[in-house]
Design an enzyme around this catalytic site. Structure first.
Site, mmCIF file in Angstrom:
data_model
loop_
_atom_site.group_PDB
_atom_site.id
_atom_site.type_symbol
_atom_site.label_atom_id
_atom_site.label_comp_id
_atom_site.label_asym_id
_atom_site.label_seq_id
_atom_site.Cartn_x
_atom_site.Cartn_y
_atom_site.Cartn_z
ATOM 1 N N GLN A 216 -24.358 2.251 52.971
ATOM 2 C CA GLN A 216 -23.376 1.871 53.970
ATOM 3 C C GLN A 216 -23.996 1.076 55.110
ATOM 4 O O GLN A 216 -23.372 0.184 55.671
ATOM 5 C CB GLN A 216 -22.688 3.130 54.532
ATOM 6 C CG GLN A 216 -21.426 2.837 55.309
ATOM 7 C CD GLN A 216 -20.392 2.101 54.484
ATOM 8 O OE1 GLN A 216 -20.349 2.253 53.262
ATOM 9 N NE2 GLN A 216 -19.576 1.297 55.123
ATOM 10 N N GLU A 217 -25.219 1.417 55.465
ATOM 11 C CA GLU A 217 -25.869 0.767 56.599
ATOM 12 C C GLU A 217 -26.318 -0.655 56.289
ATOM 13 O O GLU A 217 -26.111 -1.565 57.084
ATOM 14 C CB GLU A 217 -27.086 1.587 57.053
ATOM 15 C CG GLU A 217 -26.757 2.901 57.735
ATOM 16 C CD GLU A 217 -26.289 2.708 59.182
ATOM 17 O OE1 GLU A 217 -26.307 1.564 59.670
ATOM 18 O OE2 GLU A 217 -25.905 3.708 59.816
ATOM 19 N N SER A 218 -26.963 -0.833 55.154
ATOM 20 C CA SER A 218 -27.655 -2.106 54.914
ATOM 21 C C SER A 218 -27.383 -2.722 53.555
ATOM 22 O O SER A 218 -27.805 -3.850 53.312
ATOM 23 C CB SER A 218 -29.167 -1.894 55.035
ATOM 24 O OG SER A 218 -29.623 -1.022 53.999
#
Length: 657
Positions: free
Chosen positions: A509-511
């Site tokens: 989700q972050e990167s």
């Protein structure tokens, strides 16, 4: 000397050797030319980024023939579009008719034509194939006015009713509508209220300055309320018989409720009877909406007081959430059924309606909804599977189909795909994303999965996931839920005693597994660590040789991210709260904890920040599906969500970031 002559003649006459030399020479020259062309492109990029148009023009010829030459030409046009002859823009569009640059240039050029009043050329090139925004819409109306007169103004009036500031292109249209009487006094007052609700006092002030003298509100009157809105509301010293006085009272209510809806409500109930019913209902709605987003336990009760006020879609959604937080299932059902049909069909509201039906002993009706939702691998599909008491049903075709290496090579040979690789290499990430999205637009599922596999092999993990998710009939979980850097994630998870699927869920989700990505806020790497957080973790882990230049290192980034997540998991108790702390900050996650134990799914649904609410849902879904992909023990989404306990159980140490 003959002893030297024969070998020399033999050397000169060796055709294969000559071919090798020629081939090497050509390859060397090509490599040198390519390197020089790359250097020129990077110089052009640097010149464009610093706004040095003279340097850009000087280096541009060196990029002729480069795969990214079109970007340099685009930068030249973009840098001075208002002064560029139309023929130059048309020449670019003729040479490069397709792709994201052409789409962006067409829109920017149309706006430039509108600013210059060249509506003949504007009309000949409108509309752009990729849609339009408000500014372009206003220029389009101006162009139609040139042709059809004031009759075209009918399309401008709907653009008036917004609390956001509108572009300068719309000003002459609104001025003409006011002059014709098509924007009435009530219409203008309505936008003042929209602007205030949107927190746009500058817009509200600019509108009231142009109202008739008796209807104006001075800037100093707004400023006096801003000094202490709650005090102004409590005193109630407003001219209740005039529109400016009533609007100032509602302004005080709005400003006070933004800070503390409960305090504002206490003052409001003592004076709302002085207002006409419509204004009273509007004020009640603003109180209820702010209270719902502040997670006030009275919000559901206060929504019952809104009378005939018209709710926006966002307010309708928060009416449902307020009822959920109160466990008022009849109100949940009623609020969902009051939504527009398109909203009611969203998975979130279908699921919560089923929950409301089940809570009212309509279990068969609820089950039919769960059955329909359980076919989807999203937050509500997994919750529906849990409600049915069965594990997640993975779709048919989840296993990866074999792909033809020749087809992969053919896809990689496409000019647009080559541009993506170069753009990514030269750190033009947004352009690479746009170019890739254009490259895969319109592909069928087989072609999408081939493109996704190509991106995976090229290390473009974010584009592999993006592309695999667009396949509808063939779902390849291996591409949707890539698991690169397995050694690093496994080591970090083991060190911190965390389920590895949770770490993968966060990183996805972050990167999207872009290891060197830097966000607009400055977060770095797979786990998107802020530099200050990384320094704090380095100190906690006693990493003596840590420097900021190492933050993107995959091994260190996963190690630090795992420690930080574990830190908040220990203090907050549940993955959902720890994920919220990871995204929005620990103080917010603490503030959102309920006064009494609350079902985890309801807690997530009522997170006030849209971004964080979506983030937590996706992280937990990711973790659930990664557990399957990594052959980890199955843990249902409902189990992962758990029950959120009241805040105040643990204090936040002052030393924590």
């Amino acid at each position: 000397m003959p002893t030297f002559a024969r070998p020399f003649r033999s050397f000169r006459m060796s055709t294969p050797f000559v071919r090798v030399i020629v081939t090497l020479a050509v390859a060397f020259a090509a490599a040198h030319a390519s390197a020089q062309s790359d250097a020129d492109f990077l110089a052009a990029k640097a010149a464009y980024e610093r706004g040095d148009w003279q340097a850009l023009d000087a280096v541009a010829p060196g990029t002729a023939g480069h795969p990214l030459e079109r970007y340099v030409r685009y930068w030249q046009l973009k840098s001075r579009l208002d002064d560029t002859p139309n023929a130059a823009v048309q020449a670019f569009l003729a040479r490069y008719p397709d792709g994201p640059l052409a789409d962006r240039l067409r829109i920017d050029w149309l706006k430039s034509l509108g600013r210059r009043g060249d509506f003949a050329t504007f009309a000949a090139n409108y509309p752009p194939p990729s849609g339009e925004d408000t500014e372009l819409a206003c220029y389009a109306i101006q162009a139609r006015m040139q042709r059809n007169g004031d009759a075209a103004l009918v399309d401008a009036k709907p653009l008036w009713f917004t609390g956001a500031s509108t572009p300068d292109a719309c000003v002459p249209l609104f001025t003409a509508l006011v002059a014709r009487g098509d924007l009435t006094l009530d219409d203008r007052k309505a936008r003042v209220r929209l602007a205030i609700a949107n927190g746009n006092l500058r817009l509200a002030s600019s509108i009231v300055r142009d109202l008739p003298p008796k209807e104006r509100i001075a800037d100093k009157e707004f400023a006096a309320i801003d000094r202490d809105p709650l005090r102004a509301l409590r005193h109630g010293r407003f001219d209740w018989k005039s529109w400016p006085g009533r609007e100032l009272a509602l302004y005080a209510l709005e400003r006070a409720a933004r800070k503390d809806a409960s305090d504002a409500h206490d003052a409001w109930v003592k004076l709302r009877g002085r207002l006409p019913a419509a204004d009273r209902d509007y004020g009640n709605l603003r109180i209820a909406w702010h209270a719902s987003r502040q997670l006030d336990p009275h919000a559901n009760q206060w929504f019952a007081e809104v009378g005939k006020a018209t709710l926006t879609p966002e307010q309708q959604a928060w009416r449902v959430r307020a009822a959920l937080r109160a466990h008022a299932w009849r109100d949940v059902q009623a609020a969902i059924e009051a939504l527009p049909e398109s909203d009611r069909q969203q998975p979130a509201w279908r699921y919560w309606r089923a929950r409301a039906l089940a809570a009212q002993d309509r279990r068969d009706d609820a089950k039919s909804v769960y059955e329909a939702l359980a076919n989807h691998l999203d937050f509500y599909g997994l919750l529906a599977s849990d409600a049915l008491g069965r594990p997640v049903a993975l779709p048919a075709g989840a296993a990866r189909a074999p792909l033809d290496d020749a087809a992969l090579a053919q896809f990689g040979a496409r000019a647009d795909v080559k541009r993506v690789l170069l753009l990514a290499r030269f750190d033009l990430r947004l352009d690479a994303l746009r170019e890739w999205a254009y490259a895969v637009k319109g592909l069928d599922d087989d072609a999408l999965l081939l493109a996704a596999e190509y991106a995976r092999r090229a290390g473009l993990y974010d584009r592999a996931i993006f592309t695999a998710e667009r396949a509808s009939s063939r779902i390849d979980l291996g591409l949707r839920y890539l698991a690169p850097y397995r050694d690093e994630f496994a080591a970090a998870a083991k060190e911190q005693g965390i389920d590895v699927e949770l770490l993968y869920g966060i990183a996805r989700q972050e990167s999207r597994f872009v290891s060197d990505i830097v966000s607009s806020a400055g977060a770095v790497g797979l786990m998107q660590l802020m530099p200050a957080t990384a320094r704090w973790v380095a100190k906690k882990l006693s990493v003596a040789d840590y420097t900021s230049t190492r933050i993107a290192d995959v091994s260190l980034n996963t190690q630090f991210g795992a420690f930080y997540f574990r830190h908040w998991l220990d203090r907050l108790g549940l993955p959902a709260l720890a994920a919220a702390a990871y995204n929005a900050g620990p103080s917010r996650a603490r503030a959102w904890q309920p006064p009494a134990p609350l079902e985890g799914a309801i807690w997530v649904e009522t997170i006030p920040f849209n971004e964080t609410r979506d983030y937590v849902k996706r992280v937990l879904v990711n973790a659930t599906l990664y557990a399957h992909m990594l052959d980890r023990p199955y843990v249902s989404l409902t189990q992962r969500l758990g029950t959120v306990m009241p805040r105040g159980m643990d204090a936040i140490a002052a030393s924590e970031p």
